[in-house]
Design an enzyme around this catalytic site. Structure first.
Site, PDB file in Angstrom:
ATOM      1  N   SER A 249       0.827  -1.205   0.000  1.00  0.00           N
ATOM      2  CA  SER A 249       0.000   0.000   0.000  1.00  0.00           C
ATOM      3  C   SER A 249       0.865   1.260   0.000  1.00  0.00           C
ATOM      4  O   SER A 249       2.054   1.224   0.346  1.00  0.00           O
ATOM      5  CB  SER A 249      -0.884  -0.012   1.236  1.00  0.00           C
ATOM      6  N   GLY A 253       4.593   2.122   1.634  1.00  0.00           N
ATOM      7  CA  GLY A 253       5.674   2.607   0.769  1.00  0.00           C
ATOM      8  C   GLY A 253       6.307   3.888   1.305  1.00  0.00           C
ATOM      9  O   GLY A 253       7.530   4.059   1.261  1.00  0.00           O
ATOM     10  N   GLU A 270       6.666  -0.491  -5.334  1.00  0.00           N
ATOM     11  CA  GLU A 270       5.561  -0.943  -6.197  1.00  0.00           C
ATOM     12  C   GLU A 270       4.298  -0.843  -5.357  1.00  0.00           C
ATOM     13  O   GLU A 270       3.983  -1.749  -4.598  1.00  0.00           O
ATOM     14  CB  GLU A 270       5.795  -2.405  -6.622  1.00  0.00           C
ATOM     15  N   CYS A 304      -3.266  -5.060  -7.745  1.00  0.00           N
ATOM     16  CA  CYS A 304      -2.857  -3.649  -7.849  1.00  0.00           C
ATOM     17  C   CYS A 304      -3.298  -3.090  -9.195  1.00  0.00           C
ATOM     18  O   CYS A 304      -3.502  -1.894  -9.337  1.00  0.00           O
ATOM     19  CB  CYS A 304      -1.350  -3.525  -7.676  1.00  0.00           C
TER      20      CYS A 304
HETATM   21  P1  NAD Z   1       0.369  -3.667   2.883  1.00  0.00           P
HETATM   22  O1  NAD Z   1       0.980  -2.357   2.575  1.00  0.00           O
HETATM   23  O2  NAD Z   1      -0.551  -3.770   4.033  1.00  0.00           O
HETATM   24  O3  NAD Z   1       1.515  -4.764   3.149  1.00  0.00           O
HETATM   25  C1  NAD Z   1       2.493  -5.044   2.169  1.00  0.00           C
HETATM   26  C2  NAD Z   1       3.736  -5.585   2.854  1.00  0.00           C
HETATM   27  O4  NAD Z   1       4.348  -4.523   3.582  1.00  0.00           O
HETATM   28  C3  NAD Z   1       3.460  -6.699   3.858  1.00  0.00           C
HETATM   29  O5  NAD Z   1       4.491  -7.656   3.792  1.00  0.00           O
HETATM   30  C4  NAD Z   1       3.504  -5.956   5.178  1.00  0.00           C
HETATM   31  O6  NAD Z   1       3.804  -6.780   6.279  1.00  0.00           O
HETATM   32  C5  NAD Z   1       4.605  -4.950   4.912  1.00  0.00           C
HETATM   33  N1  NAD Z   1       4.590  -3.767   5.777  1.00  0.00           N
HETATM   34  C6  NAD Z   1       3.519  -3.144   6.316  1.00  0.00           C
HETATM   35  N2  NAD Z   1       3.927  -2.076   7.038  1.00  0.00           N
HETATM   36  C7  NAD Z   1       5.272  -2.026   6.942  1.00  0.00           C
HETATM   37  C8  NAD Z   1       6.265  -1.155   7.481  1.00  0.00           C
HETATM   38  N3  NAD Z   1       5.955  -0.131   8.259  1.00  0.00           N
HETATM   39  N4  NAD Z   1       7.559  -1.391   7.160  1.00  0.00           N
HETATM   40  C9  NAD Z   1       7.905  -2.427   6.345  1.00  0.00           C
HETATM   41  N5  NAD Z   1       6.991  -3.298   5.841  1.00  0.00           N
HETATM   42  C10 NAD Z   1       5.693  -3.095   6.133  1.00  0.00           C
HETATM   43  O7  NAD Z   1      -0.337  -4.177   1.540  1.00  0.00           O
HETATM   44  P2  NAD Z   1      -1.261  -5.445   1.321  1.00  0.00           P
HETATM   45  O8  NAD Z   1      -2.592  -5.205   1.948  1.00  0.00           O
HETATM   46  O9  NAD Z   1      -0.522  -6.684   1.665  1.00  0.00           O
HETATM   47  O10 NAD Z   1      -1.401  -5.439  -0.274  1.00  0.00           O
HETATM   48  C11 NAD Z   1      -2.293  -4.639  -0.972  1.00  0.00           C
HETATM   49  C12 NAD Z   1      -1.621  -3.407  -1.501  1.00  0.00           C
HETATM   50  O11 NAD Z   1      -0.481  -3.751  -2.271  1.00  0.00           O
HETATM   51  C13 NAD Z   1      -2.514  -2.628  -2.449  1.00  0.00           C
HETATM   52  O12 NAD Z   1      -2.347  -1.264  -2.200  1.00  0.00           O
HETATM   53  C14 NAD Z   1      -1.994  -3.008  -3.824  1.00  0.00           C
HETATM   54  O13 NAD Z   1      -2.298  -2.083  -4.826  1.00  0.00           O
HETATM   55  C15 NAD Z   1      -0.539  -3.099  -3.547  1.00  0.00           C
HETATM   56  N6  NAD Z   1       0.159  -3.903  -4.539  1.00  0.00           N
HETATM   57  C16 NAD Z   1       0.958  -3.265  -5.440  1.00  0.00           C
HETATM   58  C17 NAD Z   1       1.599  -3.989  -6.424  1.00  0.00           C
HETATM   59  C18 NAD Z   1       2.471  -3.315  -7.444  1.00  0.00           C
HETATM   60  O14 NAD Z   1       3.251  -4.021  -8.083  1.00  0.00           O
HETATM   61  N7  NAD Z   1       2.375  -2.019  -7.634  1.00  0.00           N
HETATM   62  C19 NAD Z   1       1.456  -5.382  -6.479  1.00  0.00           C
HETATM   63  C20 NAD Z   1       0.649  -6.000  -5.530  1.00  0.00           C
HETATM   64  C21 NAD Z   1       0.002  -5.240  -4.564  1.00  0.00           C
END
Ligand code: NAD
Length: 518
Positions: A249, A253, A270, A304
């Protein structure tokens, strides 16, 4: 889950080497004792516990990073095509387990079986791509302005690459990064999403064994399963991890970018999308309908690249709306392992709540729900994770439309002329992927021009969803700016070095500078 289904599920887990309780960190095929809390993997299919993982603590993560740094010193000296050979064997090992791993992706994440297996196929494809790439880590040569000099650029292995992945692609996004990083000579530490830990255990069981059998150090490929705040942030802050590739998310990021930038590391981001498709008056509506159905409903709206906004010319708006509503009515929602199911559950109950909250906001901000959006109940649906896909009529500026809700909600927006459609298209903070449906050359060329779509990916008569691995994948603006997978995305995983060699007996300076007596 019925008794027969339980037996099948148990066979899948056994076949993938997943016991009742797994350890949360591995260096190659060696699973390490961990000191973090116990994580339950709950299947969104029926709400049952699939298994447990003793998570890695930040200290465990520290140990794994140290191991990766050590392994890197040896791995970087292995010739790139030989590294490619290891990746080829990893790809073959996944070929043998495609069905079981695909089924586990469905069980743990909820996507339908065809998509679960498709995800494993994507993993295999990127292995094949990386094998070829291992012989094509090309640099440029330049003509020096100084006589008797030669200049060239070369690419060296970078170090340890941290890979943070989202729940919706439990194994493919890891492979996009890890397989390219491996042929580039890097070690990899993977932090998967805590929503799909068993997919990571299974993937490491398969890939780790290949590393071990190849006789290379186990720390080349590592995993740490743990929370984002502790393990993820530990990795993002650690100077021994020069590149952190993070998929997820936008808020995640931002945080990772801050931590990596604070130590002047390299982030590869990403992040979320808010993808739109423009449907013009002359578009082939049948084609558009099929693309939108897969793009908006596939993976239950949890890609995504899912189509979130459909910007439709007023002259075809009602027709497309009617076609979509009738197609949505026919979507079979249910157990993702049943061949007839087109839409499985959302990943968990929180995702359902987030969708319901967004629907409340849509109504409050003036939008109309045209179809669906209900939480389904009865039988398997009582898991609380099943919803009907939803179509809403909205305006682009609503705050709820401006952000990504990770659920099957499709926003329909009217437009009058093509320039207005382009304005609406770009008027969101995200810039991942986009498409236009048109048979008009001027419209498609304008969409693809510098005055057109501002996204990292722009398609014509093709859905935003379902990217191929051969192209560089990623988005602009809040979508993060990173590029992964195909094309020349491999360059991010290496350090670039420009070298000048003087084979003359003189010491001329560049720019014709004369310095000293000569
Ligand atoms: P999320 O952001 O909740 O989690 C993604 C990852 O980040 C997980 O492994 C999580 O544990 C980790 N994370 C969370 N907080 C963190 C922090 N403070 N520091 C380091 N790592 C941390 O996302 P989600 O719910 O798992 O996935 C959905 C999101 O991912 C959507 O926004 C989707 O659009 C995006 N996504 C993007 C792509 C792309 O290639 N652009 C691909 C797949 C998913």
């Amino acid at each position: 889950m019925r008794r027969g289904e339980e037996i099948v599920m148990q066979k899948i887990l056994d076949g993938l080497g997943i016991g009742k309780t797994s350890r949360g960190a591995a260096a190659g095929s060696r699973w390490l004792e961990c000191g973090g809390g116990v994580l339950e993997s709950v299947s969104p299919v029926d709400g049952k516990v699939l298994g447990r993982v003793v998570q890695a603590s930040p200290e465990d993560c520290d140990r794994v990073i140290a191991r990766a740094a050590e392994a890197f010193r040896e791995w970087r000296m292995v010739p790139a095509p030989k590294r490619g050979e290891v990746v080829r064997r990893i790809g073959n090992a996944f070929r043998e387990r495609k069905q079981d791993l695909g089924a586990l992706v469905s069980l743990e994440m909820g996507k339908i079986r065809a998509e679960g297996e498709g995800e494993v196929q994507e993993l295999i494809d990127i292995c094949d791509f990386a094998v070829g790439q291992s012989r094509m880590l090309y640099g440029f040569t330049m003509h020096s302005e100084r006589p008797g000099h030669r200049m060239y650029e070369q690419y060296h292995p970078l170090g340890t690459v941290g890979v943070i992945t989202a729940f919706n692609f439990p194994v493919a996004v890891w492979a996009w990064n890890a397989m390219i990083a491996l042929v580039c000579g890097d070690a990899v530490v993977w932090k998967p999403s805590s929503k799909v830990p068993l997919c990571a255990v299974a993937a490491m069981n398969i890939a780790g064994r290949v590393i071990a059998e190849s006789g290379y150090p186990d720390g080349v490929l590592n995993v740490v399963i743990g929370g984002g705040k502790d393990v993820g942030e530990k990795m993002a802050s650690d100077v021994r991890v020069p590149l952190v590739s993070a998929t997820g998310s936008v808020p995640m990021g931002r945080r990772v970018a801050e931590l990596v930038a604070a130590r002047l590391g390299k982030p590869l981001l990403e992040l979320g999308g808010n993808n739109a498709v423009i449907v013009t008056p002359g578009a082939d509506l049948d084609l558009a309908l099929r693309a939108v159905l897969f793009g908006a409903v596939g993976t239950s709206g949890q890609r995504c690249t899912t189509i979130r906004r459909l910007i439709v010319h007023h002259s075809v708006f009602d027709r497309l709306k009617d076609l979509l509503v009738s197609a949505y009515r026919q979507v079979r929602i249910g157990n993702p392992l049943d061949a007839a199911t087109l839409m499985g559950p959302l990943v968990d109950r929180e995702a359902v709540e987030a969708m319901q909250k967004a629907l409340g906001e849509i109504r409050a901000q003036g939008g109309r729900v045209l179809y669906g959006g209900e939480v389904l109940t009865g039988g398997l649906y009582d898991a609380g994770t099943y919803v009907s896909p939803c179509i809403c009529e909205v305006e682009n500026h609503y705050p709820v439309v401006q952000r990504e809700t990770f659920a099957p909600i499709l926003y329909m927006i009217r437009y009058e002329d093509f320039d207005q459609a382009l304005e609406l298209h770009n008027a969101v903070p995200q810039g991942l992927t986009s498409a236009v449906f048109t048979n008009d050359l001027r419209e498609s060329e304008k969409f693809l021009s510098h005055a057109g779509s501002d996204c990292g990916i722009a398609n014509v008569n093709v859905s935003t969803s379902g990217a191929e691995i051969g192209g560089a994948f990623g988005g602009e603006k809040e979508s993060g700016g990173g590029r992964e997978s195909g094309s020349d995305a491999w360059k991010a995983y290496m350090r670039r070095q420009t070298s000048t060699i003087n084979w003359s007996g003189d010491m001329p300076l560049a720019q014709g500078i004369k310095f000293g007596a000569s």
